[in-house]
Design a protein around this motif. Structure first.
Motif, PDB file in Angstrom:
ATOM      1  N   VAL A  29       0.837  -1.194   0.000  1.00 54.07           N
ATOM      2  CA  VAL A  29       0.000   0.000   0.000  1.00 54.07           C
ATOM      3  C   VAL A  29       0.877   1.252   0.000  1.00 54.07           C
ATOM      4  O   VAL A  29       1.806   1.358   0.805  1.00 54.07           O
ATOM      5  N   PHE A  30       0.578   2.182  -0.913  1.00 51.51           N
ATOM      6  CA  PHE A  30       1.311   3.445  -0.993  1.00 51.51           C
ATOM      7  C   PHE A  30       0.339   4.576  -0.722  1.00 51.51           C
ATOM      8  O   PHE A  30      -0.623   4.764  -1.468  1.00 51.51           O
ATOM      9  N   LEU A  31       0.585   5.287   0.372  1.00 50.02           N
ATOM     10  CA  LEU A  31      -0.368   6.295   0.820  1.00 50.02           C
ATOM     11  C   LEU A  31       0.173   7.661   0.449  1.00 50.02           C
ATOM     12  O   LEU A  31       1.196   8.099   0.967  1.00 50.02           O
ATOM     13  N   ALA A  32      -0.527   8.317  -0.482  1.00 48.16           N
ATOM     14  CA  ALA A  32      -0.018   9.577  -1.012  1.00 48.16           C
ATOM     15  C   ALA A  32      -0.927  10.727  -0.617  1.00 48.16           C
ATOM     16  O   ALA A  32      -2.149  10.623  -0.668  1.00 48.16           O
ATOM     17  N   ASP A  38       0.547  12.250   9.173  1.00 48.51           N
ATOM     18  CA  ASP A  38      -0.673  11.456   9.187  1.00 48.51           C
ATOM     19  C   ASP A  38      -0.537  10.223   8.289  1.00 48.51           C
ATOM     20  O   ASP A  38      -0.972   9.134   8.646  1.00 48.51           O
ATOM     21  N   LEU A  39       0.084  10.411   7.118  1.00 45.14           N
ATOM     22  CA  LEU A  39       0.226   9.289   6.181  1.00 45.14           C
ATOM     23  C   LEU A  39       1.115   8.194   6.767  1.00 45.14           C
ATOM     24  O   LEU A  39       0.861   7.010   6.574  1.00 45.14           O
ATOM     25  N   ILE A  42      -0.959   6.186   9.053  1.00 42.97           N
ATOM     26  CA  ILE A  42      -1.828   5.250   8.338  1.00 42.97           C
ATOM     27  C   ILE A  42      -0.995   4.081   7.793  1.00 42.97           C
ATOM     28  O   ILE A  42      -1.437   2.929   7.797  1.00 42.97           O
ATOM     29  N   ALA A  43       0.229   4.386   7.340  1.00 41.50           N
ATOM     30  CA  ALA A  43       1.091   3.322   6.818  1.00 41.50           C
ATOM     31  C   ALA A  43       1.398   2.288   7.902  1.00 41.50           C
ATOM     32  O   ALA A  43       1.308   1.081   7.666  1.00 41.50           O
ATOM     33  N   ASN A  44       1.725   2.753   9.108  1.00 44.07           N
ATOM     34  CA  ASN A  44       1.960   1.822  10.219  1.00 44.07           C
ATOM     35  C   ASN A  44       0.741   0.952  10.464  1.00 44.07           C
ATOM     36  O   ASN A  44       0.840  -0.253  10.653  1.00 44.07           O
ATOM     37  N   ALA A  54       3.915  -0.942   3.460  1.00 45.71           N
ATOM     38  CA  ALA A  54       3.129   0.296   3.377  1.00 45.71           C
ATOM     39  C   ALA A  54       4.069   1.478   3.507  1.00 45.71           C
ATOM     40  O   ALA A  54       4.938   1.492   4.378  1.00 45.71           O
ATOM     41  N   GLU A  55       3.907   2.444   2.618  1.00 45.13           N
ATOM     42  CA  GLU A  55       4.793   3.613   2.622  1.00 45.13           C
ATOM     43  C   GLU A  55       3.971   4.881   2.433  1.00 45.13           C
ATOM     44  O   GLU A  55       2.943   4.867   1.774  1.00 45.13           O
TER      45      GLU A  55
END
Lengths: 245, 440
Positions: A29-32, A38-39, A42-44, A54-55
């Motif tokens: 998952v890549f959270l942009a 905050d991102l 969410i990645a954790n 997740a990054e």
């Protein structure tokens, strides 16, 4: 095959619910987005829920310079690339009436920014012969209403763009899902008057996953908004122009 | 931050508040909101009375700050934001072999709520209270700064925060010690108890890890205090079980649903599910720990007026006699609903204002009728006389005069809270009603 999901606008509650859902399936998952603190949180969370990786990545719909680094990072991924676009902004129509310059930002956030990004990203998907694009439009794009027609126009533009993109990506084995949510219980709608039949972000996320698995083209979520909008679209313009709904 | 102006209620729906509510989705938004308006944090509003209400004021709904932060597979310590529910933690961690060491009766309680009310579970006699498994708390103070507190480094503040009803600051995140779970299936043994004496003997004699009793609050005379004892262990290996889907209560139920004859008939049938010699069954963790969560919004079964819950704990020496009198009074009131629980508690408690003490705890729900609040008042007086306590998370009728003598460390708690929150911005309706910030 390994699935990677890039999530644009990942700080929104709808995006977060979707990121968690694909994380539980073991995707990368890549959270942009813009709020990196905050991102990363969410990645954790996604990693602890089962994401293989997740990054957090920097993305700003109004700053195309942020696009290249994302493309470069995703290019390193094996397997299928998928992208879900949750970005958008909805200033109050009265604020836009007072300051028409707000139109530019609204259209960039909700339409041209993500479209320009996808234009650069989709060729990678085509090379790999598949993957899914999920684009969040809105029921507000189905008809221009006095209360939010600039936001509606931007979302309508995005929906038309997605329709064309589907036409293109299908040829390469990929797929595009256009999503038209009704009222969803998010920070955007919190405390607004006139909300009814409000859906939870988790139920929207479930609908998005189902639509992805079944390769649906255009979905309304919750489903009954298809019928509500059918009625609203059927109202003749000569009557509609006098209504305020 | 946009504030929503609304009427909202505790789980019992008797007490309500009109006020403004914000629901930040990011830490940055929470901080900005608090700069604008200092106010108490609330969770999923599973407290029955006014613990999560502030009439005429502001509150912050923490349920969107619900991310897990870190988990150590070796030690079993989980750190998470406090808006996550205890049921979600269980759902995600149980398949990996870990569950929270203490689980309250609903999975919808948030981590923050479990800490602020120092909740207990069906294993309290062995495992103690929730707060005793909290390793560290990240507390956001009135000055806008957050800090991490532990029982070693900040013993007083830590003990004032556990069970502290949110009065020492906003609990942003916490690290909790999870416990090993060999499977996600419970091995449950159900036995019938024919009367209160037998029930209490069974509870005292039980050696099970998890132990809880359902009590028929309508039974009288020689059947007074009859019920079903449930004892359970986590199974060594999982076995297939059928899980039922969730249902919800779409409407407020009509009044006759919980009228005395209906409840008596229901309780008769419920008791007879278990054969006289008892039975053994396998249950999912979800069904065993959170039996009512399958029915969403079950509080609507009490109709629009809502309901009261009375929960007390009574010390062992006075429990038997007091419980007899309480059950007699409840049965003759014809007000009880089928939801009634009798359980043994150990002495474990994590904070100054924690509810548990060694003894027996009784919890009974009453639909909100004209006589209900008066009955609960009488039961509270009996608790006080017996040297017991009532549970602030459940209460909606007690007065400060009734409540104060039950909690020895109340004044110390108030002093610490008043230092942490000098302007009393974190006061809730419950804190005002029970005068919990009064240092004398």
């Amino acid at each position: 095959m390994k699935q990677s999901w890039l999530i644009l606008g990942a700080s929104s509650s709808m995006a977060r619910a979707f990121a968690r859902a694909v994380a539980e399936r073991g995707a990368d998952v890549f959270l942009a987005g813009r709020d990196m603190d905050d991102l990363r949180r969410i990645a954790n969370d996604c990693r602890l829920r089962g994401a293989a990786n997740a990054e957090a990545l920097k993305f700003d719909a109004r700053k195309p310079k942020t696009f290249d680094a994302i493309n470069d990072r995703l290019a390193e991924q094996d397997g299928m690339l998928n992208v879900a676009v949750f970005v958008g902004s909805m200033p109050e129509q009265t604020a836009i009436d007072a300051d028409p310059a707000l139109i530019d930002g609204t259209v960039t956030d909700s339409f041209t920014g993500p479209a320009r990004f996808l234009q650069g990203f989709v060729p990678m998907m085509e090379e790999r012969g598949g993957g899914t694009v999920i684009g969040i439009s809105s029921v507000a794009g189905d008809r221009g209403r006095i209360g939010n027609y600039v936001y509606g126009a931007a979302k309508a533009g995005f929906a038309t763009y997605l329709s064309g993109l589907r036409n293109r990506l299908t040829r390469a084995g990929g797929h595009v899902v256009t999503v038209k949510p009704g009222f969803v219980d998010t920070a955007m709608t919190w405390g607004l008057p006139g909300m009814f039949l409000v859906a939870s972000p988790e139920s929207v996320a479930r609908d998005l996953l189902r639509a992805t698995d079944k390769r649906r083209d255009v979905i309304y979520t919750p489903f009954f908004w298809r019928w509500i909008m059918l009625i609203i679209r059927a109202i003749p313009e000569r009557m509609f122009k006098k209504m305020s709904i | 931050m946009r504030w929503r102006t609304d009427e909202y209620a505790g789980w019992g729906r008797v007490l309500r508040a009109n006020g403004k509510m914000a629901r930040p989705e990011k830490i940055a938004a929470l901080r900005a909101t608090l700069r604008e308006q200092k106010c108490p944090a609330i969770g999923n509003r599973r407290s029955y009375g006014d613990a999560a209400l502030k009439d005429g004021g502001h509150v912050i709904d923490m349920t969107r700050l619900d991310r897990m932060i870190a988990f150590d597979e070796k030690t079993g310590i989980l750190r998470a934001e406090t808006g996550i529910t205890i049921g979600e933690i269980t759902r995600l961690m149980a398949p990996r072999g870990w569950i929270p060491a203490v689980l309250p009766g609903t999975g919808f309680a948030t981590l923050g709520g479990c800490i602020a009310n120092d909740v207990h579970g069906k294993n309290h006699h062995g495992a103690g209270s929730f707060g005793q498994h909290v390793v560290e708390i990240e507390l956001l103070g009135a000055n806008g700064r957050s800090r991490r507190i532990t029982s070693d480094e900040n013993p007083d503040l830590f003990r004032a925060t556990i069970g502290g009803l949110g009065q020492t600051g906003i609990i942003l995140s916490a690290a909790i010690q999870l416990t090993r779970a060999t499977s996600t299936v419970m091995d449950v043994r159900e036995s019938r108890a024919d009367n209160l004496d037998e029930f209490m003997s069974l509870l005292e004699g039980s050696t099970a890890t998890y132990c809880v009793g359902w009590i028929d609050a309508t039974a009288r005379d020689e059947s007074l205090g009859r019920g079903i004892l449930e004892e359970a262990e986590i199974r060594e290996h999982a076995v297939p079980i059928t899980e039922k889907g969730a249902k919800s209560v779409p409407l407020d139920a009509p009044r006759f649903l919980l009228s005395a004859p209906v409840v008596r008939a229901f309780n008769q049938l419920y008791l007879r599910r278990v054969p006289p010699g008892g039975r053994r069954i396998d249950r999912s963790m979800q069904d065993f720990f959170f039996p009512l969560d399958r029915v969403h919004d079950w509080n609507r079964l009490y109709g629009k007026p809502g309901f009261h819950q009375f929960q007390c704990v009574l010390p062992p020496d006075s429990a038997r006699e007091t419980l007899h009198r309480m059950m007699g009074k409840i049965a003759s009131s014809r007000l009880a609903s089928p939801l009634a629980v009798l359980k043994r508690l150990g002495e474990g408690r994590g904070g100054m204002m924690s509810f548990p003490m060694e003894g027996f705890t009784l919890a009974v729900d009453f639909p909100n009728r004209r006589e209900s609040a008066g009955l609960v008042q009488e039961l509270i007086d009996m608790t006080l006389t017996a040297g017991g306590r009532i549970y602030p998370a459940k209460d909606s009728v007690a007065t400060a005069e009734q409540f104060s003598p039950m909690y020895d460390e109340r004044a110390d708690f108030a002093a610490i809270a008043n230092v942490q929150d000098p302007n009393r911005a974190l006061e809730t309706d419950l804190v005002r009603r029970l005068n919990l910030r009064n240092e004398t």
